[in-house]
Design a protein around this motif. Structure first.
Motif, PDB file in Angstrom:
ATOM      1  N   GLU A   8      -4.754   5.721   4.945  1.00 52.53           N
ATOM      2  CA  GLU A   8      -3.321   5.416   4.851  1.00 52.53           C
ATOM      3  C   GLU A   8      -3.070   3.915   4.963  1.00 52.53           C
ATOM      4  OE1 GLU A   8      -0.260   7.858   6.613  1.00 52.53           O
ATOM      5  OE2 GLU A   8      -1.806   9.309   7.175  1.00 52.53           O
ATOM      6  N   ARG A   9      -3.837   3.230   5.809  1.00 53.42           N
ATOM      7  CA  ARG A   9      -3.693   1.763   5.920  1.00 53.42           C
ATOM      8  C   ARG A   9      -3.976   1.101   4.578  1.00 53.42           C
ATOM      9  NH1 ARG A   9      -6.814   2.129  10.802  1.00 53.42           N
ATOM     10  NH2 ARG A   9      -8.550   1.242   9.648  1.00 53.42           N
ATOM     11  N   GLU A  10      -5.046   1.534   3.937  1.00 54.10           N
ATOM     12  CA  GLU A  10      -5.404   0.957   2.639  1.00 54.10           C
ATOM     13  C   GLU A  10      -4.330   1.249   1.598  1.00 54.10           C
ATOM     14  OE1 GLU A  10      -9.312   2.421   1.767  1.00 54.10           O
ATOM     15  OE2 GLU A  10     -10.192   1.317   3.446  1.00 54.10           O
ATOM     16  N   GLU A  11      -3.797   2.466   1.623  1.00 53.16           N
ATOM     17  CA  GLU A  11      -2.754   2.835   0.665  1.00 53.16           C
ATOM     18  C   GLU A  11      -1.495   1.989   0.853  1.00 53.16           C
ATOM     19  OE1 GLU A  11      -0.142   6.711  -0.789  1.00 53.16           O
ATOM     20  OE2 GLU A  11      -1.458   6.902   0.934  1.00 53.16           O
ATOM     21  N   ARG A  47      22.063   0.868  14.188  1.00 51.77           N
ATOM     22  CA  ARG A  47      20.689   1.358  14.291  1.00 51.77           C
ATOM     23  C   ARG A  47      19.705   0.218  14.040  1.00 51.77           C
ATOM     24  NH1 ARG A  47      19.653   6.316  10.696  1.00 51.77           N
ATOM     25  NH2 ARG A  47      20.995   7.211  12.292  1.00 51.77           N
ATOM     26  N   PRO A  48      18.752   0.028  14.937  1.00 53.00           N
ATOM     27  CA  PRO A  48      17.743  -1.009  14.694  1.00 53.00           C
ATOM     28  C   PRO A  48      16.811  -0.564  13.563  1.00 53.00           C
ATOM     29  CG  PRO A  48      17.184   0.238  16.653  1.00 53.00           C
ATOM     30  CD  PRO A  48      18.532   0.734  16.186  1.00 53.00           C
ATOM     31  N   PRO A  49      16.123  -1.501  12.955  1.00 53.15           N
ATOM     32  CA  PRO A  49      15.185  -1.132  11.895  1.00 53.15           C
ATOM     33  C   PRO A  49      14.100  -0.198  12.448  1.00 53.15           C
ATOM     34  CG  PRO A  49      15.467  -3.512  12.002  1.00 53.15           C
ATOM     35  CD  PRO A  49      16.165  -2.944  13.187  1.00 53.15           C
ATOM     36  N   ALA A  50      13.661   0.721  11.613  1.00 53.52           N
ATOM     37  CA  ALA A  50      12.531   1.584  11.969  1.00 53.52           C
ATOM     38  C   ALA A  50      11.261   0.754  11.812  1.00 53.52           C
ATOM     39  CB  ALA A  50      12.492   2.791  11.054  1.00 53.52           C
ATOM     40  N   VAL A  51      10.317   0.931  12.722  1.00 52.11           N
ATOM     41  CA  VAL A  51       9.091   0.143  12.695  1.00 52.11           C
ATOM     42  C   VAL A  51       7.888   1.085  12.671  1.00 52.11           C
ATOM     43  CG1 VAL A  51       7.696  -1.585  13.886  1.00 52.11           C
ATOM     44  CG2 VAL A  51      10.193  -1.730  13.978  1.00 52.11           C
ATOM     45  N   LEU A  52       6.987   0.821  11.738  1.00 50.95           N
ATOM     46  CA  LEU A  52       5.728   1.559  11.658  1.00 50.95           C
ATOM     47  C   LEU A  52       4.586   0.615  12.034  1.00 50.95           C
ATOM     48  CD1 LEU A  52       6.092   3.463   8.268  1.00 50.95           C
ATOM     49  CD2 LEU A  52       6.190   4.434  10.560  1.00 50.95           C
ATOM     50  N   ASP A  53       3.712   1.068  12.911  1.00 51.79           N
ATOM     51  CA  ASP A  53       2.524   0.306  13.279  1.00 51.79           C
ATOM     52  C   ASP A  53       1.412   0.730  12.330  1.00 51.79           C
ATOM     53  OD1 ASP A  53       0.384  -1.009  14.370  1.00 51.79           O
ATOM     54  OD2 ASP A  53       0.572  -0.101  16.362  1.00 51.79           O
ATOM     55  N   ILE A  54       1.171  -0.077  11.333  1.00 48.96           N
ATOM     56  CA  ILE A  54       0.201   0.252  10.291  1.00 48.96           C
ATOM     57  C   ILE A  54      -1.213   0.330  10.857  1.00 48.96           C
ATOM     58  CG2 ILE A  54      -0.769  -0.507   8.070  1.00 48.96           C
ATOM     59  CD1 ILE A  54       2.211   0.519   8.081  1.00 48.96           C
ATOM     60  N   ASP A  55      -1.511  -0.491  11.862  1.00 48.52           N
ATOM     61  CA  ASP A  55      -2.850  -0.502  12.446  1.00 48.52           C
ATOM     62  C   ASP A  55      -3.186   0.809  13.155  1.00 48.52           C
ATOM     63  OD1 ASP A  55      -3.249  -3.092  11.517  1.00 48.52           O
ATOM     64  OD2 ASP A  55      -2.373  -3.966  13.327  1.00 48.52           O
ATOM     65  N   LYS A  97      -1.189  -0.922   2.308  1.00 45.22           N
ATOM     66  CA  LYS A  97      -1.458  -2.337   1.988  1.00 45.22           C
ATOM     67  C   LYS A  97      -1.421  -2.554   0.478  1.00 45.22           C
ATOM     68  CE  LYS A  97      -3.953  -3.422   6.197  1.00 45.22           C
ATOM     69  NZ  LYS A  97      -5.228  -3.801   6.816  1.00 45.22           N
ATOM     70  N   ARG A  98      -1.931  -1.587  -0.277  1.00 45.31           N
ATOM     71  CA  ARG A  98      -1.867  -1.683  -1.748  1.00 45.31           C
ATOM     72  C   ARG A  98      -0.413  -1.644  -2.215  1.00 45.31           C
ATOM     73  NH1 ARG A  98      -0.835   1.776  -5.394  1.00 45.31           N
ATOM     74  NH2 ARG A  98      -1.021   3.598  -4.059  1.00 45.31           N
ATOM     75  N   LEU A  99       0.385  -0.740  -1.625  1.00 43.50           N
ATOM     76  CA  LEU A  99       1.800  -0.639  -1.982  1.00 43.50           C
ATOM     77  C   LEU A  99       2.559  -1.915  -1.616  1.00 43.50           C
ATOM     78  CD1 LEU A  99       2.460   3.032  -0.841  1.00 43.50           C
ATOM     79  CD2 LEU A  99       2.496   2.194  -3.201  1.00 43.50           C
ATOM     80  N   ILE A 100       2.251  -2.493  -0.473  1.00 40.81           N
ATOM     81  CA  ILE A 100       2.901  -3.734  -0.038  1.00 40.81           C
ATOM     82  C   ILE A 100       2.584  -4.852  -1.014  1.00 40.81           C
ATOM     83  CG2 ILE A 100       2.825  -5.544   1.725  1.00 40.81           C
ATOM     84  CD1 ILE A 100       2.543  -3.234   3.814  1.00 40.81           C
ATOM     85  N   ARG A 101       1.305  -5.012  -1.359  1.00 41.10           N
ATOM     86  CA  ARG A 101       0.923  -6.071  -2.313  1.00 41.10           C
ATOM     87  C   ARG A 101       1.677  -5.913  -3.632  1.00 41.10           C
ATOM     88  NH1 ARG A 101      -4.160  -5.200  -0.183  1.00 41.10           N
ATOM     89  NH2 ARG A 101      -4.724  -3.803  -1.873  1.00 41.10           N
ATOM     90  N   MET A 161      -0.640  -4.898  12.017  1.00 43.07           N
ATOM     91  CA  MET A 161       0.424  -5.148  11.070  1.00 43.07           C
ATOM     92  C   MET A 161       1.558  -4.173  11.365  1.00 43.07           C
ATOM     93  SD  MET A 161       0.479  -4.713   6.895  1.00 43.07           S
ATOM     94  CE  MET A 161      -0.852  -5.847   6.652  1.00 43.07           C
ATOM     95  N   LYS A 162       2.773  -4.687  11.312  1.00 42.99           N
ATOM     96  CA  LYS A 162       3.961  -3.857  11.524  1.00 42.99           C
ATOM     97  C   LYS A 162       4.838  -3.942  10.271  1.00 42.99           C
ATOM     98  CE  LYS A 162       3.818  -3.568  16.310  1.00 42.99           C
ATOM     99  NZ  LYS A 162       2.692  -2.767  16.567  1.00 42.99           N
ATOM    100  N   VAL A 163       5.429  -2.802   9.913  1.00 38.01           N
ATOM    101  CA  VAL A 163       6.346  -2.742   8.782  1.00 38.01           C
ATOM    102  C   VAL A 163       7.680  -2.216   9.302  1.00 38.01           C
ATOM    103  CG1 VAL A 163       6.823  -1.681   6.546  1.00 38.01           C
ATOM    104  CG2 VAL A 163       4.508  -2.383   7.107  1.00 38.01           C
ATOM    105  N   SER A 164       8.750  -2.991   9.064  1.00 42.07           N
ATOM    106  CA  SER A 164      10.097  -2.580   9.476  1.00 42.07           C
ATOM    107  C   SER A 164      10.894  -2.189   8.252  1.00 42.07           C
ATOM    108  CB  SER A 164      10.814  -3.735  10.174  1.00 42.07           C
ATOM    109  OG  SER A 164      10.078  -4.173  11.276  1.00 42.07           O
ATOM    110  N   PHE A 165      11.744  -1.171   8.412  1.00 44.68           N
ATOM    111  CA  PHE A 165      12.562  -0.675   7.316  1.00 44.68           C
ATOM    112  C   PHE A 165      13.995  -0.522   7.812  1.00 44.68           C
ATOM    113  CE2 PHE A 165      14.530   2.909   5.056  1.00 44.68           C
ATOM    114  CZ  PHE A 165      14.403   2.467   3.749  1.00 44.68           C
ATOM    115  N   ALA A 166      14.946  -1.090   7.082  1.00 40.21           N
ATOM    116  CA  ALA A 166      16.360  -0.987   7.468  1.00 40.21           C
ATOM    117  C   ALA A 166      17.216  -0.777   6.229  1.00 40.21           C
ATOM    118  CB  ALA A 166      16.808  -2.238   8.199  1.00 40.21           C
TER     119      ALA A 166
END
Length: 102
Positions: free
Chosen positions: A33-36, A19-27, A38-42, A1-6
């Protein structure tokens, strides 16, 4: 899973323009931290405000895009409206705390 922030608009508009969006590789994160995140995303995507007023976004806004490989969802939040979306604010803060400083 990838999360982008702009970020868009606001005080840093000229800095963020190219500036391109910042990307975090959640996997790649530790399981806790992955569980946290994912809870925040939901929570953020479940409680997002449904608004058609794009004029409020002109002052400043941010987008968070979640790509799980099968689908992509984007959450857009105007800075001026963030207090009405605490779940989105919590997700933004979590992401920004993990982005490399520039």
């Amino acid at each position: 899973m990838k999360v982008s922030f702009a970020r868009k608009g606001g005080w840093t508009a000229t800095l963020n323009l190219r500036r391109p969006p910042a990307v975090l590789d959640i996997d790649a994160l530790p399981q806790e931290e992955r569980e946290e995140v994912k809870r925040l995303i939901r929570a953020a995507f479940t409680h997002q405000e449904q608004t058609g007023d794009t004029g409020k976004r002109a002052a400043g806004s941010y987008t968070i895009t979640v790509d799980d490989g099968n689908k992509q969802e984007t959450l857009s939040v105007a800075d001026a409206e963030e207090e009405k979306q605490p779940a989105a604010a919590a997700l933004r803060q979590w992401i920004e705390a993990r982005l490399p400083r520039q």
